[in-house]
Design a protein around this motif. Structure first.
Motif, PDB file in Angstrom:
ATOM      1  N   ARG A 503       0.779  -1.215  -0.022  1.00  0.00           N
ATOM      2  CA  ARG A 503       0.061  -0.100  -0.072  1.00  0.00           C
ATOM      3  C   ARG A 503       0.883   1.225   0.114  1.00  0.00           C
ATOM      4  N   ARG A 504       2.087   1.101   0.754  1.00  0.00           N
ATOM      5  CA  ARG A 504       2.743   2.391   0.631  1.00  0.00           C
ATOM      6  C   ARG A 504       3.542   2.776  -0.608  1.00  0.00           C
ATOM      7  N   ARG A 505       3.679   1.723  -1.267  1.00  0.00           N
ATOM      8  CA  ARG A 505       4.304   1.830  -2.613  1.00  0.00           C
ATOM      9  C   ARG A 505       3.395   2.181  -3.684  1.00  0.00           C
ATOM     10  N   THR A 506       2.209   1.932  -3.483  1.00  0.00           N
ATOM     11  CA  THR A 506       1.001   2.416  -4.470  1.00  0.00           C
ATOM     12  C   THR A 506       0.503   3.523  -4.145  1.00  0.00           C
TER      13      THR A 506
END
Length: 506
Positions: A503-506
């Motif tokens: 989620r952090r990367r997207t």
């Protein structure tokens, strides 16, 4: 909502319900005639359409209405299917037993006995409809019918069929009569109608003979009838009776030869050595095709020397020392009580895979034969009594055989069989169900079946009367702790971390 619309909905629901009821009654073939229910159902549905046709047309003409109608129809179909399957299952004998101890199905031993039926077995239960035990008996007998198509069961009211009851020797209500192949019927009175009793009765009819187990006495052997909670053998005696063995006491010192009716001779836990005459009697018995079961104890040199003299021609012997195993192969970290979970390939142990047996205070068996249960390689044997059980120089190194079988076939067709156990506590009350969840009793009974030549009937005996505690070795406990307290929490934490990272990367 108008009154006529409410009444239309009520009539529609009632019509659908009556249709489902008519379907069920048609299958059951009982109760009121389904024809009238169908008429009432049609009347209700027609009445609903007459009272509020615009409501029904409105439902069919809108997307929401069609979705609701389809949902309602699907619900009715699913409920009808569940009702039909439930009724079908209640009328059949098939079932699935998911209990760990298989408390609600026949044991492999019972199924093995039923597999040997070569003609119909008629089971007559003399139980009135008001008999409190009728339903319990019916459930048990249904399992026998489910296991074999040769089992025919019928219930008879003893109050209205007095002549038949008297002809079969029934003297009390609730009795069970087994008839097979024109042989003398077996009558099981109330209180003696467990699975073990019924299977034992069937086995008696199949064998059409008595299996006499001559239990040696006179040298301080274990008492087969003792109910002592620790050293008694009463649970084993009850199981033997259910396996159609007839135990008889045999005082070897008073016999010039083993009686001809003795199918098996058992010497369990002698505390005094056999006399020279008794040794000669047993040697002659085994050499002529006899069947012998011997269970002894460590650190009884005089007793074991006498027993070894009987076994000497066959090369078998009890070593006489006390076997100590490591913590992973001992009961509750008691090194003098080794436990076994793996067994050699033998008809006696074919059903005991991954099951636990205990060998309290045991010696080892050597000299040939087929090992049935053995220690780990870490075990050691203390040759003579001493205060400490810690390993010392001079102790024997494992692995050791706790239990062994031996067989010899003679030219005339006679077959000698011997089973040896290094522990006379193999089937004492303290180590068999319901006291524990071990399979010591199974191992003991399987040995007796093998000695009696009933190889095809060797299987687990009757199940326990209730759920038993789970017995785990130290290795199994450690594995359970590793999985439940370490691996599973780590898996959950790892999964959460990966989701957070994604989620952090997207």
């Amino acid at each position: 909502m108008k009154l006529d619309r409410v009444l239309a909905v009520v009539l529609a629901v009632a019509g659908i319900g009556l249709l489902v009821a008519a379907t069920v009654l048609t299958y059951l073939q009982t109760g009121p005639s389904p024809r009238y229910l169908l008429i009432f159902a049609a009347a209700c549905l027609i009445g609903a359409a007459i009272l509020e046709p615009s409501f029904i047309l409105g439902i069919a003409g809108t997307r929401r209405g069609r979705t609701g109608a389809w949902s309602t129809a699907l619900t009715v179909v699913v409920l009808g299917a569940l009702a039909f399957l439930n009724v079908f299952a209640s009328r059949g004998l098939q079932h699935v037993d998911l209990s760990a101890s298989q408390l609600h199905s026949l044991t492999p031993k019972s199924r093995a006995v039923l597999a040997q039926l070569h003609s119909d077995l008629d089971v007559i239960a003399f139980a009135a409809p008001s008999d409190a035990n009728r339903s319990t008996l019916m459930d048990l007998l249904n399992q026998y019918q489910d296991a074999s198509s040769r089992v025919k069961v019928r219930f008879v009211d003893p109050n209205s069929d007095v002549a038949e009851a008297q002809a079969l020797g029934v003297t009390s209500s609730g009795s069970l009569v087994l008839q097979y192949a024109g042989r003398r019927p077996v009558v099981l009175s109330p209180g003696s109608q467990t699975e073990q009793d019924v299977t034992g009765g069937i086995l008696k009819l199949e064998l059409n003979r008595t299996l006499v187990l001559c239990w040696a006495a006179g040298e301080g052997e274990r008492d087969l009838q003792s109910t002592d909670s620790v050293v008694g053998y009463s649970e084993a005696a009850h199981a033997l009776a259910g396996d159609d063995f007839e135990p008889r006491q045999l005082v070897l010192s008073q016999e010039a030869a083993v009686p001809a009716e003795c199918g098996i001779v058992a010497i369990v836990g002698a505390t005094s050595p056999l006399s020279a005459a008794a040794q000669g009697v047993l040697k002659t018995y085994v050499a002529a095709g006899g069947r012998l079961f011997i269970a002894t104890d460590p650190w009884r040199s005089d007793v074991n020397d006498a027993l070894n003299a009987v076994l000497q021609p066959d090369g078998l012997k009890f070593d006489g020392g006390l076997v100590i195993d490591d913590a992973a192969h001992s009961a509750s970290n008691r090194p003098a009580i080794p436990l076994v979970v793996s067994y050699a390939g033998s008809p006696i142990t074919k059903d005991l895979r991954n099951q636990v047996t205990l060998f309290p205070v045991t010696t080892s068996v050597s000299g040939g034969g087929t090992p049935l249960a053995s220690s780990s390689a870490a075990a050691y044997e203390i040759p003579a009594p001493r205060q400490t059980l810690a390993r010392q120089p001079g102790d024997g190194s494992g692995p050791f055989t706790f239990m062994s079988s031996w067989e010899q076939v003679f030219g005339n067709g006679a077959r000698s069989r011997v089973v040896l156990s290094g522990s006379s506590a193999l089937a004492q009350n303290q180590v068999v169900p319901p006291a524990t969840s071990t399979v010591n009793l199974e191992l003991f009974l399987s040995s007796m079946d093998w000695l009696a030549g009933q190889d095809s009937l060797i299987a687990l005996p009757a199940k326990p009367s209730g759920s038993l505690p789970l017995s785990l070795t130290a290795e199994q406990v450690n594995l359970d702790v590793l999985i439940s307290l370490i691996l599973l929490p780590l898996a959950v934490a790892g999964g959460g971390f990966l989701i957070w990272l994604y989620r952090r990367r997207t």
